[in-house]
Design a protein around this motif. Structure first.
Motif, PDB file in Angstrom:
ATOM      1  N   GLU A 138       1.008  -1.116  -0.136  1.00 37.43           N
ATOM      2  CA  GLU A 138      -0.128  -0.082  -0.030  1.00 37.43           C
ATOM      3  C   GLU A 138       0.697   1.261  -0.030  1.00 37.43           C
ATOM      4  OE1 GLU A 138      -2.445  -0.380   3.261  1.00 37.43           O
ATOM      5  OE2 GLU A 138      -3.980  -1.717   2.148  1.00 37.43           O
ATOM      6  N   VAL A 139       1.830   1.067   0.958  1.00 39.80           N
ATOM      7  CA  VAL A 139       2.923   2.514   0.912  1.00 39.80           C
ATOM      8  C   VAL A 139       3.557   2.666  -0.195  1.00 39.80           C
ATOM      9  CG1 VAL A 139       4.777   3.602   2.004  1.00 39.80           C
ATOM     10  CG2 VAL A 139       2.935   2.328   3.477  1.00 39.80           C
ATOM     11  N   LEU A 140       4.060   1.698  -0.774  1.00 37.68           N
ATOM     12  CA  LEU A 140       4.776   1.713  -2.261  1.00 37.68           C
ATOM     13  C   LEU A 140       3.765   2.191  -3.420  1.00 37.68           C
ATOM     14  CD1 LEU A 140       7.227  -1.262  -1.851  1.00 37.68           C
ATOM     15  CD2 LEU A 140       7.972   1.110  -2.238  1.00 37.68           C
ATOM     16  N   SER A 141       2.594   1.605  -3.435  1.00 36.73           N
ATOM     17  CA  SER A 141       1.736   2.172  -4.436  1.00 36.73           C
ATOM     18  C   SER A 141       1.098   3.407  -4.120  1.00 36.73           C
ATOM     19  CB  SER A 141       0.364   1.073  -4.187  1.00 36.73           C
ATOM     20  OG  SER A 141       0.761  -0.282  -4.446  1.00 36.73           O
ATOM     21  N   ALA A 142       1.047   3.832  -3.064  1.00 37.58           N
ATOM     22  CA  ALA A 142       0.897   5.303  -2.916  1.00 37.58           C
ATOM     23  C   ALA A 142       1.784   6.349  -3.425  1.00 37.58           C
ATOM     24  CB  ALA A 142       0.574   5.627  -1.331  1.00 37.58           C
ATOM     25  N   MET A 143       3.179   5.821  -3.167  1.00 39.91           N
ATOM     26  CA  MET A 143       4.095   6.503  -3.668  1.00 39.91           C
ATOM     27  C   MET A 143       4.288   6.534  -5.192  1.00 39.91           C
ATOM     28  SD  MET A 143       6.689   5.428  -0.282  1.00 39.91           S
ATOM     29  CE  MET A 143       8.218   6.712  -0.927  1.00 39.91           C
ATOM     30  N   ALA A 144       4.193   5.611  -5.741  1.00 40.82           N
ATOM     31  CA  ALA A 144       4.146   5.093  -7.010  1.00 40.82           C
ATOM     32  C   ALA A 144       3.143   5.754  -8.051  1.00 40.82           C
ATOM     33  CB  ALA A 144       4.267   3.517  -7.280  1.00 40.82           C
ATOM     34  N   GLY A 145       2.250   6.046  -7.272  1.00 38.62           N
ATOM     35  CA  GLY A 145       0.881   6.629  -8.077  1.00 38.62           C
ATOM     36  C   GLY A 145       0.051   5.406  -8.589  1.00 38.62           C
ATOM     37  N   ARG A 146      -0.008   4.182  -8.220  1.00 38.32           N
ATOM     38  CA  ARG A 146      -0.933   3.351  -8.664  1.00 38.32           C
ATOM     39  C   ARG A 146      -0.842   1.969  -7.895  1.00 38.32           C
ATOM     40  NH1 ARG A 146       0.758  -1.203 -11.739  1.00 38.32           N
ATOM     41  NH2 ARG A 146       3.133  -0.955 -12.171  1.00 38.32           N
ATOM     42  N   GLU A 147      -1.866   1.208  -8.053  1.00 35.40           N
ATOM     43  CA  GLU A 147      -1.760  -0.051  -7.343  1.00 35.40           C
ATOM     44  C   GLU A 147      -0.692  -1.128  -7.918  1.00 35.40           C
ATOM     45  OE1 GLU A 147      -4.612  -3.608  -5.865  1.00 35.40           O
ATOM     46  OE2 GLU A 147      -5.466  -1.686  -6.292  1.00 35.40           O
ATOM     47  N   LEU A 148       0.421  -1.216  -7.082  1.00 41.94           N
ATOM     48  CA  LEU A 148       1.396  -2.225  -7.942  1.00 41.94           C
ATOM     49  C   LEU A 148       1.072  -3.606  -7.417  1.00 41.94           C
ATOM     50  CD1 LEU A 148       4.541  -0.384  -6.341  1.00 41.94           C
ATOM     51  CD2 LEU A 148       3.445   0.130  -8.528  1.00 41.94           C
ATOM     52  N   GLU A 149       1.445  -4.236  -8.647  1.00 39.39           N
ATOM     53  CA  GLU A 149       1.122  -5.914  -8.529  1.00 39.39           C
ATOM     54  C   GLU A 149       2.612  -6.657  -8.584  1.00 39.39           C
ATOM     55  OE1 GLU A 149       2.408  -4.699 -12.610  1.00 39.39           O
ATOM     56  OE2 GLU A 149       0.688  -4.158 -11.283  1.00 39.39           O
ATOM     57  N   ILE A 150       2.546  -7.838  -8.111  1.00 35.29           N
ATOM     58  CA  ILE A 150       3.636  -8.638  -7.894  1.00 35.29           C
ATOM     59  C   ILE A 150       3.609  -9.312  -9.272  1.00 35.29           C
ATOM     60  CG2 ILE A 150       4.567 -10.853  -6.821  1.00 35.29           C
ATOM     61  CD1 ILE A 150       3.149 -10.047  -4.298  1.00 35.29           C
ATOM     62  N   ASP A 151       4.949  -9.204  -9.539  1.00 33.49           N
ATOM     63  CA  ASP A 151       5.516 -10.288 -10.953  1.00 33.49           C
ATOM     64  C   ASP A 151       5.757 -11.787 -10.368  1.00 33.49           C
ATOM     65  OD1 ASP A 151       6.976 -11.538 -12.701  1.00 33.49           O
ATOM     66  OD2 ASP A 151       7.853  -9.712 -13.539  1.00 33.49           O
ATOM     67  N   GLU A 152       4.568 -12.470 -10.588  1.00 35.38           N
ATOM     68  CA  GLU A 152       4.447 -13.822 -10.057  1.00 35.38           C
ATOM     69  C   GLU A 152       5.811 -14.708 -10.413  1.00 35.38           C
ATOM     70  OE1 GLU A 152       2.980 -14.676  -7.573  1.00 35.38           O
ATOM     71  OE2 GLU A 152       1.259 -12.993  -7.437  1.00 35.38           O
ATOM     72  N   GLU A 153       6.204 -14.483 -11.857  1.00 34.08           N
ATOM     73  CA  GLU A 153       7.261 -15.014 -12.325  1.00 34.08           C
ATOM     74  C   GLU A 153       8.497 -15.134 -11.761  1.00 34.08           C
ATOM     75  OE1 GLU A 153       9.342 -18.138 -14.282  1.00 34.08           O
ATOM     76  OE2 GLU A 153       7.136 -17.969 -14.046  1.00 34.08           O
ATOM     77  N   CYS A 154       8.767 -13.768 -11.463  1.00 33.85           N
ATOM     78  CA  CYS A 154       9.886 -13.136 -10.710  1.00 33.85           C
ATOM     79  C   CYS A 154       9.838 -13.742  -9.139  1.00 33.85           C
ATOM     80  CB  CYS A 154      10.055 -11.661 -10.754  1.00 33.85           C
ATOM     81  SG  CYS A 154      11.472 -11.150  -9.560  1.00 33.85           S
ATOM     82  N   TYR A 155       8.644 -13.581  -8.569  1.00 35.81           N
ATOM     83  CA  TYR A 155       8.545 -14.337  -7.260  1.00 35.81           C
ATOM     84  C   TYR A 155       8.941 -15.578  -7.119  1.00 35.81           C
ATOM     85  CZ  TYR A 155       6.305 -16.620  -3.383  1.00 35.81           C
ATOM     86  OH  TYR A 155       5.963 -17.326  -2.160  1.00 35.81           O
ATOM     87  N   ARG A 156       8.255 -16.726  -8.201  1.00 28.17           N
ATOM     88  CA  ARG A 156       8.438 -17.902  -8.089  1.00 28.17           C
ATOM     89  C   ARG A 156       9.794 -18.475  -8.412  1.00 28.17           C
ATOM     90  NH1 ARG A 156       3.359 -18.005 -10.937  1.00 28.17           N
ATOM     91  NH2 ARG A 156       4.506 -17.815 -12.914  1.00 28.17           N
ATOM     92  N   GLN A 157      10.548 -17.560  -9.187  1.00 31.70           N
ATOM     93  CA  GLN A 157      12.205 -18.063  -9.662  1.00 31.70           C
ATOM     94  C   GLN A 157      12.870 -17.700  -8.211  1.00 31.70           C
ATOM     95  OE1 GLN A 157      13.579 -16.086 -13.184  1.00 31.70           O
ATOM     96  NE2 GLN A 157      11.780 -17.201 -14.291  1.00 31.70           N
ATOM     97  N   GLU A 158      12.686 -16.608  -7.623  1.00 37.19           N
ATOM     98  CA  GLU A 158      13.393 -16.190  -6.628  1.00 37.19           C
ATOM     99  C   GLU A 158      13.267 -17.185  -5.309  1.00 37.19           C
ATOM    100  OE1 GLU A 158      15.439 -12.065  -6.417  1.00 37.19           O
ATOM    101  OE2 GLU A 158      13.350 -11.755  -6.566  1.00 37.19           O
TER     102      GLU A 158
END
Length: 312
Positions: A138-158
């Motif tokens: 929520e905080v990062l989204s407010a600062m970025a100016g939109r609702e940020l989503e998770i890159d699921e492929e990046c998450y799965r690999q990491e």
């Protein structure tokens, strides 16, 4: 420099640094497959005005650039004294993923290396791990100016190869104090780093830090002034890992890099800057991004230690 002049300058800057560097993308497959010729730069001032050039709307995982903001959220939610009890603020001189704690206090050296970032993540107040992650998003989204989503492929690999971070988290749990269970912390931290952002959004995040924790062009505060000043101080001395000394000398802007190829920098009272190029140097920082920041620091007189000229 007039508005149009700044846009032209940023376009010229990208051409200037395009052929000046060497480096390789990160080995993580989702990052290694990035187009090595993609480049972008964006500037957002404290009034919210945006200037950009290159692939400025191309989205990449935020990675370690999230560490600075999460550290601020931890300070605001758990208190400065509690955070400092868990995490020191000294440059480590080590690589970002080094498994190490201070010999005396057993604290991570600072919140910009992984040991400190994992601890900072766990210090964000929440009723459970999922709520903690949502607060960060929520905080990062407010600062970025939109609702940020998770890159699921990046998450799965990491997360499939998170053994080193799990080792770090278990070490902190065993020798110091990690406020939550290591597996929950590493999972949430990995999701935090997989949030997808553009260079313009990174510049907005940086501009919020430059604006004392207030969203540019508004009166909406997302981080306290005290937390923001502390974050900027640690970014200046520790944000570029074991090349922080070179960065302070040649650029002199509080900044944070990420292995996806981004760098965000905050010029207090003026605005935020972000660059993107996936080729990394030996420290895990974008080689073209560093060159771009060096040019901007000199050309636009942005160094934090520049002389203050008085009217004569």
């Amino acid at each position: 420099m007039r508005d149009g002049g700044l846009t032209a300058y940023l376009e010229e800057l990208l051409e200037r640094v395009r052929g000046e560097d060497s480096g390789e993308p990160h080995e993580l497959p989702v990052l290694a497959e990035a187009d090595p010729e993609r480049m972008a730069v964006a500037v957002v001032d404290v009034d919210g005005t945006v200037w950009a050039a290159g692939d400025a709307e191309h989205r990449v995982p935020i990675q370690s650039m999230s560490k600075a903001v999460v550290y601020g959220v931890a300070i605001d939610s758990s208190g400065m004294d509690e955070v400092l009890r868990h995490i020191d603020v000294e440059p480590s001189g080590d690589a970002f993923n080094r498994i190490s704690l201070d010999d005396g206090s057993n604290r991570p050296a600072n919140p910009m290396i992984n040991a400190g970032a994992l601890t900072a993540h766990s210090l964000v107040a929440g009723r459970d791990a999922a709520h903690r992650l949502e607060r960060i998003r929520e905080v990062l989204s407010a600062m970025a100016g939109r609702e940020l989503e998770i890159d699921e492929e990046c998450y799965r690999q990491e997360i499939a190869d998170a053994h080193r971070n799990l080792g770090i988290a278990h070490l902190v749990k065993a020798l110091s104090e990690l406020p939550d269970e290591p597996h929950d912390v590493v999972d949430g931290y990995t999701r935090q780093c997989a949030l997808s952002v553009s260079v313009v959004e990174l510049a907005r995040i940086a501009a919020t830090l430059a604006n004392d924790g207030v969203l540019p062009g508004t009166e909406d505060r997302v981080l306290s002034a005290r937390a923001t000043r502390h974050v900027l101080s640690v970014m200046l001395t520790c944000g570029m890992y074991d090349s922080a000394g070179d960065w302070v000398s040649s650029v002199g802007i509080p900044a944070k890099s990420g292995i996806s190829g981004g760098i965000l920098g905050a010029v207090p009272g003026r605005g935020g800057i972000a660059t993107y190029s996936p080729r990394l140097d030996g420290h895990g920082n974008s080689s073209r991004g560093i060159l771009a920041f060096e040019h901007m620091s000199r050309d636009l007189d942005l160094h934090a230690l520049r002389p203050r000229h008085r009217d004569r």
